[in-house]
Design a protein around this motif. Structure first.
Motif, PDB file in Angstrom:
ATOM      1  N   THR A 218       1.005  -1.287  -0.073  1.00 27.97           N
ATOM      2  CA  THR A 218       0.165  -0.058  -0.144  1.00 27.97           C
ATOM      3  C   THR A 218       0.886   1.252   0.131  1.00 27.97           C
ATOM      4  O   THR A 218       0.419   2.365  -0.247  1.00 27.97           O
ATOM      5  N   GLU A 219       2.104   1.035   0.341  1.00 34.21           N
ATOM      6  CA  GLU A 219       3.108   2.341   0.271  1.00 34.21           C
ATOM      7  C   GLU A 219       3.582   2.332  -1.102  1.00 34.21           C
ATOM      8  O   GLU A 219       3.885   1.483  -1.970  1.00 34.21           O
ATOM      9  N   LEU A 220       3.185   3.802  -1.738  1.00 37.55           N
ATOM     10  CA  LEU A 220       3.585   3.977  -3.124  1.00 37.55           C
ATOM     11  C   LEU A 220       4.927   4.729  -3.453  1.00 37.55           C
ATOM     12  O   LEU A 220       5.218   5.549  -2.590  1.00 37.55           O
ATOM     13  N   SER A 221       5.615   4.200  -4.487  1.00 44.00           N
ATOM     14  CA  SER A 221       6.881   4.814  -4.766  1.00 44.00           C
ATOM     15  C   SER A 221       6.605   6.363  -5.118  1.00 44.00           C
ATOM     16  O   SER A 221       5.339   6.532  -5.685  1.00 44.00           O
ATOM     17  N   GLY A 222       7.520   7.126  -5.362  1.00 43.08           N
ATOM     18  CA  GLY A 222       7.592   8.397  -5.745  1.00 43.08           C
ATOM     19  C   GLY A 222       7.023   8.502  -7.130  1.00 43.08           C
ATOM     20  O   GLY A 222       6.090   9.703  -7.416  1.00 43.08           O
ATOM     21  N   ASP A 223       7.472   7.736  -8.319  1.00 42.99           N
ATOM     22  CA  ASP A 223       6.924   7.749  -9.503  1.00 42.99           C
ATOM     23  C   ASP A 223       5.331   7.596  -9.432  1.00 42.99           C
ATOM     24  O   ASP A 223       4.399   8.037 -10.281  1.00 42.99           O
ATOM     25  N   VAL A 224       4.991   6.421  -8.866  1.00 44.00           N
ATOM     26  CA  VAL A 224       3.235   6.484  -8.594  1.00 44.00           C
ATOM     27  C   VAL A 224       2.680   7.665  -8.156  1.00 44.00           C
ATOM     28  O   VAL A 224       1.569   7.986  -8.481  1.00 44.00           O
ATOM     29  N   ALA A 225       3.240   8.099  -7.132  1.00 45.59           N
ATOM     30  CA  ALA A 225       2.724   9.254  -6.190  1.00 45.59           C
ATOM     31  C   ALA A 225       2.591  10.372  -7.177  1.00 45.59           C
ATOM     32  O   ALA A 225       1.548  11.103  -7.377  1.00 45.59           O
ATOM     33  N   SER A 226       3.424  10.686  -7.966  1.00 42.64           N
ATOM     34  CA  SER A 226       3.606  11.914  -9.126  1.00 42.64           C
ATOM     35  C   SER A 226       2.601  11.549 -10.042  1.00 42.64           C
ATOM     36  O   SER A 226       1.800  12.287 -10.352  1.00 42.64           O
ATOM     37  N   ALA A 227       2.453  10.252 -10.679  1.00 43.73           N
ATOM     38  CA  ALA A 227       1.536   9.943 -11.578  1.00 43.73           C
ATOM     39  C   ALA A 227       0.056  10.360 -11.045  1.00 43.73           C
ATOM     40  O   ALA A 227      -0.891  10.902 -11.884  1.00 43.73           O
ATOM     41  N   ILE A 228      -0.371   9.835  -9.951  1.00 41.00           N
ATOM     42  CA  ILE A 228      -1.679  10.043  -9.328  1.00 41.00           C
ATOM     43  C   ILE A 228      -1.767  11.528  -9.034  1.00 41.00           C
ATOM     44  O   ILE A 228      -2.859  12.185  -9.607  1.00 41.00           O
ATOM     45  N   GLU A 229      -0.845  12.299  -8.766  1.00 36.64           N
ATOM     46  CA  GLU A 229      -0.980  13.534  -8.295  1.00 36.64           C
ATOM     47  C   GLU A 229      -0.751  14.660  -9.669  1.00 36.64           C
ATOM     48  O   GLU A 229      -1.825  15.732  -9.799  1.00 36.64           O
ATOM     49  N   GLY A 230      -0.407  13.896 -10.770  1.00 34.05           N
ATOM     50  CA  GLY A 230      -0.438  14.684 -11.913  1.00 34.05           C
ATOM     51  C   GLY A 230      -1.939  14.792 -12.491  1.00 34.05           C
ATOM     52  O   GLY A 230      -1.944  15.650 -13.403  1.00 34.05           O
ATOM     53  N   GLY A 231      -2.681  13.826 -12.213  1.00 32.12           N
ATOM     54  CA  GLY A 231      -4.061  13.935 -12.625  1.00 32.12           C
ATOM     55  C   GLY A 231      -4.462  13.692 -13.964  1.00 32.12           C
ATOM     56  O   GLY A 231      -5.304  14.139 -14.771  1.00 32.12           O
ATOM     57  N   ALA A 232      -3.407  12.996 -14.861  1.00 39.50           N
ATOM     58  CA  ALA A 232      -3.356  12.799 -16.241  1.00 39.50           C
ATOM     59  C   ALA A 232      -4.555  11.639 -16.661  1.00 39.50           C
ATOM     60  O   ALA A 232      -5.221  11.840 -17.618  1.00 39.50           O
ATOM     61  N   ALA A 233      -4.755  10.954 -15.677  1.00 36.76           N
ATOM     62  CA  ALA A 233      -6.030   9.817 -15.615  1.00 36.76           C
ATOM     63  C   ALA A 233      -7.259   9.951 -15.028  1.00 36.76           C
ATOM     64  O   ALA A 233      -7.083  10.769 -14.132  1.00 36.76           O
ATOM     65  N   LEU A 254      -4.622  13.692  -1.063  1.00 37.09           N
ATOM     66  CA  LEU A 254      -4.357  14.762  -2.214  1.00 37.09           C
ATOM     67  C   LEU A 254      -5.911  15.458  -2.411  1.00 37.09           C
ATOM     68  O   LEU A 254      -5.792  16.296  -3.256  1.00 37.09           O
ATOM     69  N   GLY A 255      -6.873  14.845  -1.941  1.00 35.55           N
ATOM     70  CA  GLY A 255      -8.184  15.651  -2.239  1.00 35.55           C
ATOM     71  C   GLY A 255      -8.852  14.980  -3.290  1.00 35.55           C
ATOM     72  O   GLY A 255      -9.748  15.800  -4.020  1.00 35.55           O
ATOM     73  N   ILE A 256      -8.439  14.138  -4.147  1.00 37.13           N
ATOM     74  CA  ILE A 256      -8.914  13.407  -5.163  1.00 37.13           C
ATOM     75  C   ILE A 256     -10.097  12.383  -4.671  1.00 37.13           C
ATOM     76  O   ILE A 256      -9.871  11.390  -4.124  1.00 37.13           O
ATOM     77  N   ALA A 257     -11.356  12.590  -5.381  1.00 39.83           N
ATOM     78  CA  ALA A 257     -12.606  11.888  -4.788  1.00 39.83           C
ATOM     79  C   ALA A 257     -12.335  10.393  -5.728  1.00 39.83           C
ATOM     80  O   ALA A 257     -12.533  10.688  -6.961  1.00 39.83           O
ATOM     81  N   VAL A 258     -12.598   9.390  -5.024  1.00 37.86           N
ATOM     82  CA  VAL A 258     -12.608   8.099  -5.676  1.00 37.86           C
ATOM     83  C   VAL A 258     -14.070   7.655  -5.406  1.00 37.86           C
ATOM     84  O   VAL A 258     -14.491   7.933  -4.184  1.00 37.86           O
ATOM     85  N   PRO A 259     -14.908   7.313  -6.376  1.00 37.73           N
ATOM     86  CA  PRO A 259     -14.769   7.296  -7.779  1.00 37.73           C
ATOM     87  C   PRO A 259     -15.055   8.532  -8.506  1.00 37.73           C
ATOM     88  O   PRO A 259     -14.928   8.533  -9.733  1.00 37.73           O
ATOM     89  N   ASP A 260     -15.461   9.703  -8.121  1.00 38.07           N
ATOM     90  CA  ASP A 260     -16.054  10.668  -8.732  1.00 38.07           C
ATOM     91  C   ASP A 260     -14.895  11.293  -9.747  1.00 38.07           C
ATOM     92  O   ASP A 260     -15.277  11.526 -10.855  1.00 38.07           O
ATOM     93  N   GLN A 261     -13.402  11.571  -9.266  1.00 37.29           N
ATOM     94  CA  GLN A 261     -12.654  12.050  -9.970  1.00 37.29           C
ATOM     95  C   GLN A 261     -11.264  10.871 -10.328  1.00 37.29           C
ATOM     96  O   GLN A 261     -10.941  11.349 -11.478  1.00 37.29           O
ATOM     97  N   LEU A 262     -11.567   9.949  -9.763  1.00 40.02           N
ATOM     98  CA  LEU A 262     -10.459   8.905 -10.082  1.00 40.02           C
ATOM     99  C   LEU A 262     -11.131   7.418  -9.905  1.00 40.02           C
ATOM    100  O   LEU A 262     -11.556   6.990  -8.605  1.00 40.02           O
ATOM    101  N   ALA A 263     -11.605   6.753 -10.927  1.00 43.82           N
ATOM    102  CA  ALA A 263     -12.101   5.516 -10.833  1.00 43.82           C
ATOM    103  C   ALA A 263     -10.844   4.619 -10.645  1.00 43.82           C
ATOM    104  O   ALA A 263      -9.744   4.575 -11.379  1.00 43.82           O
ATOM    105  N   ILE A 264     -10.986   3.294  -9.847  1.00 44.56           N
ATOM    106  CA  ILE A 264      -9.989   2.302  -9.572  1.00 44.56           C
ATOM    107  C   ILE A 264     -10.442   0.841  -9.557  1.00 44.56           C
ATOM    108  O   ILE A 264     -11.561   0.691  -9.270  1.00 44.56           O
TER     109      ILE A 264
END
Length: 328
Positions: A218-233, A254-264
């Motif tokens: 559940t601990e995410l790498s820096g690359d993964v965190a940057s990808a999520i924070e970038g909001g491209a998806a 980060l204040g990103i609502a799941v699933p409203d703003q990001l589906a997983i």
């Protein structure tokens, strides 16, 4: 003074049957009427009779125990799989030694050596990687590999590529066109299959926003965190549920609502998946079926049956819960 152990001879005498009939009853073998078997087992319980497994091992060359080796018991997928292995083995009269290697391939040889020293009749092995790290110690022992692909072993697997396609197609059907993939360690075929198939499906129906890699954690790498924070998806497919839960945790931060703003969508359907907030949509691994086949195949090998190191593949299912909404 210690109470004298009740022997099979004592049981036969008390039940009024021959020694062979008593043996058939307690070992669930031989040709014996059901009434006689029930009677002998009832007397055995009244006397407190217990089989002498050490004596049986000396007589038969078998201990009635198998080993189950997994990479990491802190990952909730593995206790569930271990429980299924134990239950199936118990149905066939076998006990199971369960141990892990702490995700360290270097420990696999020593762990297997210790199981062999304890006299297991065979091993179900979930390797850390798709490599035979135990060749020096286990050349003559019946072994079944589960999940991984290791040359020279019979392998029990799921259709990981189909799982990746199901996940991607579900997100595409929900209208998502910019979809990220967060893989687990790509040095194992099962992860390459699921994430490769998902990426191909995404690129056919939309665009791959990013493809990054993370540990089974559940601990995410820096690359993964940057990808999520970038909001491209607008949606993400994760190669394991643990990673998906980590993404949920980061999204909340980060204040990103799941699933409203990001589906997983995850993969594995671990026990935690149903109890996340929101409950995680995921690909269900057929754990019970894989465990049953692994144990059954191992027992056939122990009995001397040669099945030419088959590769058995089970289907997977999409479990729809609450972590995906249609794209806005």
């Amino acid at each position: 003074m210690r109470k004298k152990r009740v022997t099979l001879k004592d049981l036969a005498k008390a039940a009024g049957v021959s020694l062979a009939s008593a043996s058939y009853a307690v070992n669930k073998t031989g040709s014996l009427g059901e009434d006689t078997r029930t009677h002998v087992l009832k007397v055995a319980e009244e006397l407190g009779y217990r089989q002498n497994l050490a004596a049986r091992a000396t007589r038969t060359g078998r201990t009635g125990a198998i080993g189950f080796v997994v990479p990491d018991m802190t990952n909730p997928f593995f206790p569930s799989l271990a429980q299924s292995i134990v239950q199936r083995a118990r149905q066939s009269g076998y006990s199971v030694f369960v141990t892990d290697t702490e995700g360290d391939q270097a420990q696999e040889e020593e762990v297997v050596r210790r199981l062999i020293d304890r006299g297991v009749d065979g091993i179900v092995w979930f390797p850390v990687k798709d490599e035979n790290s135990i060749e020096k110690v286990a050349a003559d022992l019946p072994i079944i590999v589960i999940d991984r692909t290791v040359t020279g072993f019979e392998c029990i697997q799921a259709d990981y590529a189909e799982g990746g396609r199901l996940a991607a197609d579900y997100l595409l059907a929900a209208g998502h066109r910019l979809i990220g993939v967060i893989a687990g360690p790509m040095d194992v075929r099962s992860m390459r299959d699921r994430c490769g198939a998902a990426s191909e499906a995404i690129e056919r129906g939309g665009a791959l926003a990013y493809s990054v890699e993370n540990a089974f954690s559940t601990e995410l790498s820096g690359d993964v965190a940057s990808a999520i924070e970038g909001g491209a998806a607008t949606a993400v497919f994760c190669g394991s549920d643990l990673i998906a839960i980590g993404v949920m945790k980061l999204a909340r931060k980060l204040g990103i609502a799941v699933p409203d703003q990001l589906a997983i969508v995850g993969f594995d359907d671990i026990p935690w998946a149903e109890y996340c907030t929101p409950a995680l949509t995921t690909i269900e691994m057929p754990v019970d079926e894989m465990a049953a086949e692994a144990v059954d195949a191992l027992l056939r090998k122990i009995d001397g049956e040669n099945e030419s190191n088959r590769r058995v593949v089970f289907g997977v299912n999409l479990i729809v819960r609450e972590s995906v909404l249609p794209a806005k």
